[in-house]
Design a protein around this motif. Structure first.
Motif, PDB file in Angstrom:
ATOM      1  N   ARG A 261       0.821  -1.209   0.000  1.00  0.00           N
ATOM      2  CA  ARG A 261       0.000   0.000   0.000  1.00  0.00           C
ATOM      3  C   ARG A 261       0.861   1.267   0.000  1.00  0.00           C
ATOM      4  NH1 ARG A 261      -3.063  -3.917  -0.266  1.00  0.00           N
ATOM      5  NH2 ARG A 261      -5.311  -3.802   0.135  1.00  0.00           N
ATOM      6  N   VAL A 262       2.073   1.192   0.537  1.00  0.00           N
ATOM      7  CA  VAL A 262       2.970   2.349   0.548  1.00  0.00           C
ATOM      8  C   VAL A 262       4.363   1.909   0.114  1.00  0.00           C
ATOM      9  CG1 VAL A 262       1.691   3.520   2.395  1.00  0.00           C
ATOM     10  CG2 VAL A 262       3.622   2.039   2.978  1.00  0.00           C
ATOM     11  N   ARG A 263       5.140   2.884  -0.315  1.00  0.00           N
ATOM     12  CA  ARG A 263       6.529   2.638  -0.690  1.00  0.00           C
ATOM     13  C   ARG A 263       7.327   3.904  -0.402  1.00  0.00           C
ATOM     14  NH1 ARG A 263       3.958   3.995  -5.429  1.00  0.00           N
ATOM     15  NH2 ARG A 263       5.010   5.570  -6.719  1.00  0.00           N
ATOM     16  N   VAL A 264       8.636   3.781  -0.412  1.00  0.00           N
ATOM     17  CA  VAL A 264       9.517   4.920  -0.216  1.00  0.00           C
ATOM     18  C   VAL A 264      10.033   5.387  -1.568  1.00  0.00           C
ATOM     19  CG1 VAL A 264      11.665   5.737   0.829  1.00  0.00           C
ATOM     20  CG2 VAL A 264      10.191   4.146   2.082  1.00  0.00           C
ATOM     21  N   GLU A 265       9.878   6.686  -1.812  1.00  0.00           N
ATOM     22  CA  GLU A 265      10.444   7.309  -3.007  1.00  0.00           C
ATOM     23  C   GLU A 265      11.403   8.394  -2.546  1.00  0.00           C
ATOM     24  OE1 GLU A 265       7.558   8.800  -5.712  1.00  0.00           O
ATOM     25  OE2 GLU A 265       6.947   6.809  -6.424  1.00  0.00           O
ATOM     26  N   GLY A 266      12.689   8.215  -2.848  1.00  0.00           N
ATOM     27  CA  GLY A 266      13.681   9.121  -2.291  1.00  0.00           C
ATOM     28  C   GLY A 266      13.711   8.937  -0.795  1.00  0.00           C
ATOM     29  N   ASP A 267      13.352   9.970  -0.043  1.00  0.00           N
ATOM     30  CA  ASP A 267      13.246   9.821   1.408  1.00  0.00           C
ATOM     31  C   ASP A 267      11.809  10.026   1.872  1.00  0.00           C
ATOM     32  OD1 ASP A 267      13.008  12.499   0.924  1.00  0.00           O
ATOM     33  OD2 ASP A 267      14.374  13.144   2.505  1.00  0.00           O
ATOM     34  N   ARG A 268      10.848   9.952   0.949  1.00  0.00           N
ATOM     35  CA  ARG A 268       9.449  10.197   1.293  1.00  0.00           C
ATOM     36  C   ARG A 268       8.617   8.927   1.196  1.00  0.00           C
ATOM     37  NH1 ARG A 268       9.998  14.826   3.945  1.00  0.00           N
ATOM     38  NH2 ARG A 268      11.151  16.365   2.728  1.00  0.00           N
ATOM     39  N   LEU A 269       7.620   8.844   2.067  1.00  0.00           N
ATOM     40  CA  LEU A 269       6.686   7.722   2.043  1.00  0.00           C
ATOM     41  C   LEU A 269       5.492   8.121   1.189  1.00  0.00           C
ATOM     42  CD1 LEU A 269       6.257   4.872   3.376  1.00  0.00           C
ATOM     43  CD2 LEU A 269       4.766   6.042   5.004  1.00  0.00           C
ATOM     44  N   VAL A 270       5.190   7.335   0.180  1.00  0.00           N
ATOM     45  CA  VAL A 270       4.079   7.653  -0.715  1.00  0.00           C
ATOM     46  C   VAL A 270       3.143   6.452  -0.797  1.00  0.00           C
ATOM     47  CG1 VAL A 270       5.453   9.269  -2.072  1.00  0.00           C
ATOM     48  CG2 VAL A 270       5.304   6.877  -2.785  1.00  0.00           C
ATOM     49  N   VAL A 271       1.902   6.723  -1.122  1.00  0.00           N
ATOM     50  CA  VAL A 271       0.899   5.668  -1.260  1.00  0.00           C
ATOM     51  C   VAL A 271       0.975   5.098  -2.671  1.00  0.00           C
ATOM     52  CG1 VAL A 271      -1.576   5.170  -1.288  1.00  0.00           C
ATOM     53  CG2 VAL A 271      -0.619   6.669   0.473  1.00  0.00           C
ATOM     54  N   SER A 272       1.123   3.794  -2.763  1.00  0.00           N
ATOM     55  CA  SER A 272       1.149   3.126  -4.060  1.00  0.00           C
ATOM     56  C   SER A 272      -0.191   2.487  -4.396  1.00  0.00           C
ATOM     57  CB  SER A 272       2.259   2.065  -4.096  1.00  0.00           C
ATOM     58  OG  SER A 272       2.169   1.196  -2.979  1.00  0.00           O
ATOM     59  N   ASP A 273      -1.007   2.208  -3.387  1.00  0.00           N
ATOM     60  CA  ASP A 273      -2.332   1.622  -3.590  1.00  0.00           C
ATOM     61  C   ASP A 273      -3.219   2.077  -2.434  1.00  0.00           C
ATOM     62  OD1 ASP A 273      -4.607   0.129  -3.883  1.00  0.00           O
ATOM     63  OD2 ASP A 273      -3.617  -1.830  -3.842  1.00  0.00           O
ATOM     64  N   PRO A 274      -4.195   2.963  -2.699  1.00  0.00           N
ATOM     65  CA  PRO A 274      -5.018   3.501  -1.618  1.00  0.00           C
ATOM     66  C   PRO A 274      -6.172   2.597  -1.189  1.00  0.00           C
ATOM     67  CG  PRO A 274      -5.659   4.497  -3.686  1.00  0.00           C
ATOM     68  CD  PRO A 274      -4.504   3.577  -4.000  1.00  0.00           C
ATOM     69  N   SER A 275      -6.316   1.430  -1.809  1.00  0.00           N
ATOM     70  CA  SER A 275      -7.455   0.567  -1.476  1.00  0.00           C
ATOM     71  C   SER A 275      -7.324   0.037  -0.053  1.00  0.00           C
ATOM     72  CB  SER A 275      -7.546  -0.596  -2.461  1.00  0.00           C
ATOM     73  OG  SER A 275      -6.385  -1.401  -2.413  1.00  0.00           O
ATOM     74  N   PRO A 276      -8.438  -0.058   0.660  1.00  0.00           N
ATOM     75  CA  PRO A 276      -8.398  -0.492   2.064  1.00  0.00           C
ATOM     76  C   PRO A 276      -7.832  -1.905   2.224  1.00  0.00           C
ATOM     77  CG  PRO A 276     -10.513   0.488   1.528  1.00  0.00           C
ATOM     78  CD  PRO A 276      -9.798   0.293   0.236  1.00  0.00           C
TER      79      PRO A 276
END
Length: 220
Positions: free
Chosen positions: A44-59
């Protein structure tokens, strides 16, 4: 009965009889860290650079994790893992507690501290879930079995948080620490997971230092 990583850490940290928390500050940081790590394990989340981003917002279907996911997805701008571990701490702890209460694993006892201040304790109501977690950890750490991904993740969180004594207080401490360190190094070769774990270490170190300063300032 399936429990989340955060619920497992909370179970291990609560005294079975009194329901009082042990190593509370470290445990709470690791419960929060567990919510981020579990979202990563669920893709559901991954790290891009040094930021945490949502890769899949599904519950995910787990209320506490879905609340964390919604918070991360709804942020005005991306933040690093450390920031999220701090921001999600209170609700991650509350979510883990709620999950254990809903599953009937712990029960709530309301009392008054010093006969004045209302407080709650959460003694164990069903010991089977904790027993299962402890058996799995013992098999991996003390008996050398190869862990699955979730058990490896739990070992890493306990090791990162300095929580070995919650599980292996009567074992050979140095040997258990060495095995947990080995697992922490060996199971996170994937860069994204390594970044997450590194951020957990940084957040815990910063949080512990902040807590110490607060206590010292309050005492003076």
């Amino acid at each position: 009965m399936e429990t989340t990583l955060g619920e497992q850490i909370m179970l291990l940290s609560l005294d079975d009889t009194t329901g009082a928390p042990q190593l509370q500050s470290q445990s709470e940081f690791m419960i929060s860290s567990a919510s981020v790590l579990e979202l990563a394990l669920a893709d559901r989340v991954r790290v891009e650079g040094d930021r945490l981003v949502v890769s899949d917002p599904s519950p995910t279907g787990v209320p506490a994790l879905d609340e964390a996911l919604a918070r991360i997805a709804g942020a005005d701008e991306p933040k690093d893992v450390q920031a999220w571990i701090f921001e999600l701490r209170a609700e991650a702890v509350a979510g883990a507690r709620r999950g254990l209460l809903d599953k009937g694993v712990i029960r709530e006892e309301r009392t008054r501290r010093w006969g004045i201040f209302p407080t709650s304790r959460y003694p164990e109501a069903d010991g089977s879930a904790e027993a299962l977690v402890r058996r799995g950890l013992a098999a991996v750490v003390l008996e050398g079995e190869e862990p699955d991904a979730r058990t490896a993740a739990l070992v890493v969180l306990l090791h990162a948080g300095g929580l070995r004594s919650l599980v292996f207080a009567d074992a050979d401490g140095p040997a258990a620490d060495a095995r947990m360190a080995e697992l922490a190094e060996g199971h996170w070769a994937e860069p994204v997971m390594k970044q997450l774990i590194d951020s957990v270490y940084v957040a815990l170190s910063t949080g512990t230092a902040s807590t110490t300063v607060t206590v010292i300032n309050a005492a003076t």
